[in-house]
Write a protein that holds these residues in place. Structure first.
Motif, PDB file in Angstrom:
ATOM      1  N   LYS A  43       0.825  -1.209   0.000  1.00  0.00           N
ATOM      2  CA  LYS A  43       0.000   0.000   0.000  1.00  0.00           C
ATOM      3  C   LYS A  43       0.862   1.263   0.000  1.00  0.00           C
ATOM      4  N   GLY A  44       0.580   2.108  -0.975  1.00  0.00           N
ATOM      5  CA  GLY A  44       1.326   3.360  -1.096  1.00  0.00           C
ATOM      6  C   GLY A  44       2.587   3.210  -1.938  1.00  0.00           C
ATOM      7  N   TYR A  45       2.955   1.988  -2.253  1.00  0.00           N
ATOM      8  CA  TYR A  45       4.183   1.763  -3.030  1.00  0.00           C
ATOM      9  C   TYR A  45       3.924   1.305  -4.468  1.00  0.00           C
ATOM     10  N   ALA A  46       2.723   0.752  -4.699  1.00  0.00           N
ATOM     11  CA  ALA A  46       2.419   0.264  -6.047  1.00  0.00           C
ATOM     12  C   ALA A  46       1.089   0.855  -6.501  1.00  0.00           C
ATOM     13  N   ASP A  47       0.973   1.143  -7.800  1.00  0.00           N
ATOM     14  CA  ASP A  47      -0.272   1.706  -8.334  1.00  0.00           C
ATOM     15  C   ASP A  47      -1.387   0.673  -8.303  1.00  0.00           C
ATOM     16  N   ALA A  48      -1.000  -0.563  -8.446  1.00  0.00           N
ATOM     17  CA  ALA A  48      -1.960  -1.664  -8.422  1.00  0.00           C
ATOM     18  C   ALA A  48      -1.147  -2.940  -8.224  1.00  0.00           C
ATOM     19  N   ALA A  49      -1.830  -4.009  -7.833  1.00  0.00           N
ATOM     20  CA  ALA A  49      -1.134  -5.296  -7.667  1.00  0.00           C
ATOM     21  C   ALA A  49      -1.894  -6.387  -8.407  1.00  0.00           C
ATOM     22  N   ASN A  50      -1.162  -7.120  -9.219  1.00  0.00           N
ATOM     23  CA  ASN A  50      -1.771  -8.287  -9.871  1.00  0.00           C
ATOM     24  C   ASN A  50      -2.137  -9.323  -8.820  1.00  0.00           C
ATOM     25  N   ILE A  51      -3.290  -9.920  -8.971  1.00  0.00           N
ATOM     26  CA  ILE A  51      -3.652 -11.039  -8.114  1.00  0.00           C
ATOM     27  C   ILE A  51      -3.674 -12.253  -9.020  1.00  0.00           C
ATOM     28  N   THR A  52      -2.724 -13.138  -8.822  1.00  0.00           N
ATOM     29  CA  THR A  52      -2.558 -14.235  -9.770  1.00  0.00           C
ATOM     30  C   THR A  52      -3.692 -15.255  -9.645  1.00  0.00           C
ATOM     31  N   ASP A  53      -3.963 -15.909 -10.771  1.00  0.00           N
ATOM     32  CA  ASP A  53      -5.070 -16.861 -10.859  1.00  0.00           C
ATOM     33  C   ASP A  53      -4.496 -18.280 -10.884  1.00  0.00           C
ATOM     34  N   ASN A  54      -4.365 -18.875  -9.722  1.00  0.00           N
ATOM     35  CA  ASN A  54      -3.856 -20.248  -9.612  1.00  0.00           C
ATOM     36  C   ASN A  54      -2.603 -20.434 -10.477  1.00  0.00           C
ATOM     37  N   GLN A  55      -1.630 -19.566 -10.246  1.00  0.00           N
ATOM     38  CA  GLN A  55      -0.433 -19.577 -11.089  1.00  0.00           C
ATOM     39  C   GLN A  55       0.296 -20.910 -10.992  1.00  0.00           C
ATOM     40  N   THR A  56       0.932 -21.269 -12.103  1.00  0.00           N
ATOM     41  CA  THR A  56       1.553 -22.576 -12.312  1.00  0.00           C
ATOM     42  C   THR A  56       0.584 -23.715 -11.995  1.00  0.00           C
ATOM     43  N   ALA A  57      -0.712 -23.418 -12.156  1.00  0.00           N
ATOM     44  CA  ALA A  57      -1.752 -24.444 -11.998  1.00  0.00           C
ATOM     45  C   ALA A  57      -1.728 -25.098 -10.620  1.00  0.00           C
ATOM     46  N   ILE A  58      -1.369 -24.291  -9.625  1.00  0.00           N
ATOM     47  CA  ILE A  58      -1.423 -24.759  -8.239  1.00  0.00           C
ATOM     48  C   ILE A  58      -2.627 -24.080  -7.586  1.00  0.00           C
ATOM     49  N   VAL A  59      -3.452 -24.880  -6.933  1.00  0.00           N
ATOM     50  CA  VAL A  59      -4.700 -24.341  -6.375  1.00  0.00           C
ATOM     51  C   VAL A  59      -4.416 -23.361  -5.245  1.00  0.00           C
ATOM     52  N   ARG A  60      -4.996 -22.187  -5.371  1.00  0.00           N
ATOM     53  CA  ARG A  60      -4.876 -21.135  -4.357  1.00  0.00           C
ATOM     54  C   ARG A  60      -6.222 -20.432  -4.225  1.00  0.00           C
ATOM     55  N   MET A  61      -6.288 -19.509  -3.294  1.00  0.00           N
ATOM     56  CA  MET A  61      -7.502 -18.712  -3.143  1.00  0.00           C
ATOM     57  C   MET A  61      -7.826 -18.023  -4.471  1.00  0.00           C
ATOM     58  N   SER A  62      -9.115 -17.908  -4.777  1.00  0.00           N
ATOM     59  CA  SER A  62      -9.504 -17.332  -6.063  1.00  0.00           C
ATOM     60  C   SER A  62      -8.996 -15.892  -6.183  1.00  0.00           C
ATOM     61  N   SER A  63      -8.635 -15.514  -7.400  1.00  0.00           N
ATOM     62  CA  SER A  63      -8.048 -14.194  -7.595  1.00  0.00           C
ATOM     63  C   SER A  63      -9.072 -13.100  -7.302  1.00  0.00           C
ATOM     64  N   ILE A  64     -10.330 -13.358  -7.531  1.00  0.00           N
ATOM     65  CA  ILE A  64     -11.346 -12.331  -7.290  1.00  0.00           C
ATOM     66  C   ILE A  64     -11.543 -12.124  -5.790  1.00  0.00           C
ATOM     67  N   ALA A  65     -11.627 -13.227  -5.043  1.00  0.00           N
ATOM     68  CA  ALA A  65     -11.785 -13.108  -3.596  1.00  0.00           C
ATOM     69  C   ALA A  65     -10.575 -12.395  -2.999  1.00  0.00           C
ATOM     70  N   ALA A  66      -9.377 -12.828  -3.398  1.00  0.00           N
ATOM     71  CA  ALA A  66      -8.161 -12.208  -2.854  1.00  0.00           C
ATOM     72  C   ALA A  66      -8.063 -10.754  -3.297  1.00  0.00           C
ATOM     73  N   GLY A  67      -8.502 -10.465  -4.516  1.00  0.00           N
ATOM     74  CA  GLY A  67      -8.475  -9.098  -5.027  1.00  0.00           C
ATOM     75  C   GLY A  67      -9.377  -8.189  -4.212  1.00  0.00           C
ATOM     76  N   TYR A  68     -10.529  -8.719  -3.827  1.00  0.00           N
ATOM     77  CA  TYR A  68     -11.448  -7.913  -3.019  1.00  0.00           C
ATOM     78  C   TYR A  68     -10.823  -7.613  -1.652  1.00  0.00           C
ATOM     79  N   ILE A  69     -10.201  -8.613  -1.078  1.00  0.00           N
ATOM     80  CA  ILE A  69      -9.564  -8.417   0.236  1.00  0.00           C
ATOM     81  C   ILE A  69      -8.462  -7.356   0.127  1.00  0.00           C
ATOM     82  N   ALA A  70      -7.669  -7.449  -0.964  1.00  0.00           N
ATOM     83  CA  ALA A  70      -6.597  -6.463  -1.164  1.00  0.00           C
ATOM     84  C   ALA A  70      -7.194  -5.065  -1.308  1.00  0.00           C
ATOM     85  N   SER A  71      -8.308  -4.977  -2.034  1.00  0.00           N
ATOM     86  CA  SER A  71      -8.893  -3.649  -2.258  1.00  0.00           C
ATOM     87  C   SER A  71      -9.421  -3.062  -0.946  1.00  0.00           C
ATOM     88  N   CYS A  72      -9.898  -3.928  -0.047  1.00  0.00           N
ATOM     89  CA  CYS A  72     -10.338  -3.440   1.271  1.00  0.00           C
ATOM     90  C   CYS A  72      -9.172  -2.855   2.061  1.00  0.00           C
TER      91      CYS A  72
END
Lengths: 315, 231
Positions: A43-72
């Motif tokens: 926060k304050g250091y980047a204009d925006a942050a990519n939220i990766t979508d199960n990168q390298t096909a490894i299951v992780r939290m959904s990018s939309i859910a994580a993106g919402y948390i980041a935006s909060c």
């Protein structure tokens, strides 16, 4: 006043600032705190942050859910969406879901093949490829229609982006495909991590000759390696050319993490001078805390702020 | 042709365990050519089954017969006269998946088990080496792609060019797999059709593929109405 598709990243770029973005890898868990922690470091250091979508096909939290948390937390997300796991019904549904949560930067890509991940037995969907999905997302926003032809009830808008690998083959066809992605709707392009600046310079020359940089913002990817192992693992990724002198620098360094930062800063310094580059995208996955240092030492601070994420504003 | 490979013998032996009389039925068409389900393979499998039965002290009867094509009822009807067929309580079909299922329709009261894994529609590149060329998606685009199929030969079935994993003509997922889009690119240039690379190929209509449900067609000029009932 913010308009639907106007994101901070878009305003930064449209106002001619050199953009500085980072990345958040969602956790292999349902921990919102994990995402918040990473977001706070950016926060304050980047204009925006990519939220990766199960990168390298490894299951992780959904990018939309994580993106919402980041935006909060006040970090504007760039939602990555791959074509690997969802058909056009699910992709469009998730676009609407992202929009409803105020997430408007969407980066569309093919996605790493599932054979690289931890669910190798899964089906690979690819109902649409990234060009086709970009076209669909653009039509949802511009024409108000779904891919199937029916109309959206209320308008949506997105700031659409995509990826490019300057080191993949065949060179000409990769550029043709990038142009197709831009025709289909991409307004910004993030590249694969750059180590070989000379090769990248040659690629950018071709990009300029085709006028691609005038039709979309070209943002160069820079990976930050913390260890010898991490740079060696990056080096074996197909299409990732890491020149021997860079691997050598890391090998010779006593403090690998410091040298990793120095390498990234040198790369940013060189890349900045290339004509047609609109920003850098720093990939320090698992090392989010270093982004602030890089932003500072690269002279990227303070960041201009045009928009704060909707969720952060309490919308 | 339809390419298939023989199941592991252990799996075959497990699936026929407990049956008194096993009819091994070869298929004389695609799978015979791909050297997995022809008469030669059937004889070999039968002899292993017999040998194993003997070791286990069982009195399993094993017969071998062959259909010209298991996907054609006309040829399956001929099996009725084959020795051991009528008395068998288990049919080990060495047909492709279509052959096995048509055998089930032919003998609704017998147990029918597969001896092969049907792998793909492909070609024989060298003795013992087959590769996939077609997925039977029902809407051929080969005229647009220089005769190289992006559906079956690109690991991501991309329609608008290669992903970022194409390197030196190879696919990132396996260095033995050529990048379909590198091949399409080379080929379109060679035949002077490189302009096709600029076209945006729109999202596909997959209804013609399996996604529209099991497919069937009726040729009005050939069909006899009462024959079109599908199971």
């Amino acid at each position: 006043m913010s308009e639907a598709g106007y994101t901070n990243l878009r305003r930064v770029l449209e106002n001619g600032h050199f953009s500085f973005t980072a990345e958040i890898g969602p956790p292999m868990s349902g921990s919102a705190e994990n995402v918040r922690e990473k977001a706070r470091k950016l926060k304050g250091y980047a204009d925006a942050a990519n939220i990766t979508d199960n990168q390298t096909a490894i299951v992780r939290m959904s990018s939309i859910a994580a993106g919402y948390i980041a935006s909060c937390e006040g970090v504007e997300p760039v939602i990555q969406m791959t074509c690997r796991d969802r058909n056009r019904i699910a992709l469009q549904s998730d676009l609407l879901g992202a929009y409803s949560l105020g997430l408007r930067n969407v980066l569309i890509l093919s996605g790493d093949h599932q054979s690289f991940g931890n669910h190798q037995a899964s089906k690979n969907v690819y109902d649409v490829d990234s060009v086709q999905f970009l076209d669909g997302a653009r039509r949802m926003a511009r024409e108000g229609v779904f891919m199937g032809g029916s109309k959206l009830k209320d308008p949506v808008d997105f700031f659409l982006g995509t990826t490019a690998n300057p080191f993949a083959d065949p060179e000409e066809l990769q550029l043709i495909r990038l142009e197709k992605k831009i025709r289909a709707g991409a307004k910004f392009v993030q590249t694969q991590g750059i180590y070989d600046v000379e090769k990248f310079r040659r690629w950018m020359k071709l990009v300029r000759e085709r006028g691609i940089h005038e039709r979309a913002y070209i943002i160069a990817g820079v990976v930050v390696n913390k260890t010898q192992k991490s740079i060696e693992m990056t080096a074996v990724v197909p299409g990732m050319d890491i020149p021997e002198h860079i691997i050598g620098r890391m090998r010779a360094a006593e403090k690998k993490d410091e040298e990793g930062v120095n390498i990234a800063l040198d790369l940013i310094g060189e890349i900045r001078t290339i004509e047609g580059i609109a920003g850098v995208h720093v990939m320090a996955i698992g090392w989010e805390s270093i982004v602030a240092t890089i932003a500072e030492r690269a002279g990227m601070l303070p960041r201009p702020v045009f928009e704060r994420p909707c969720a952060f504003r309490g919308e | 042709m339809i390419v298939a490979e023989q199941k592991k013998m252990d799996e075959i032996l497990r699936s026929i365990r407990g049956y008194r009389s096993v009819a091994v039925v070869a298929c004389g068409t695609c799978v015979a050519v791909s050297m997995s389900g022809g008469e030669k393979e059937a004889l070999k499998i039968a002899s292993i089954i017999r040998h194993r039965a003997k070791l286990d002290g069982l009195d399993t009867r094993v017969t071998v017969t062959s259909a010209i094509r298991q996907c054609d009822m006309e040829f399956l009807d001929e099996l009725d006269d084959a020795p051991g067929m009528v008395d068998s309580d288990c049919v080990l079909s060495l047909g492709c998946g279509a052959g096995v299922q048509f055998m089930v329709e032919k003998y609704p009261y017998k147990v029918v088990v597969p001896g092969l894994n049907t792998t793909f529609l492909g070609v024989n590149r060298a003795p013992g080496y087959w590769t996939e060329m077609c997925q039977g998606c029902g809407n051929c685009v080969l005229e647009r792609t220089g005769g190289i199929c992006p559906v079956s030969r690109c690991c991501k079935s991309h329609f608008n060019g290669p992903c970022g994993g194409s390197s030196g003509g190879k696919c990132e997922i396996d260095p033995d797999i050529g990048c379909a889009w590198q091949m399409i690119y080379d080929r379109l240039k060679r035949i002077g059709q490189e302009d096709r690379l600029l076209d945006i190929n729109e999202a596909r209509d997959w209804r013609t593929s399996r996604d529209g449900g099991p497919r069937g067609h009726i040729r009005a000029d050939i069909v006899v109405a009462e024959d079109t009932q599908r199971e």
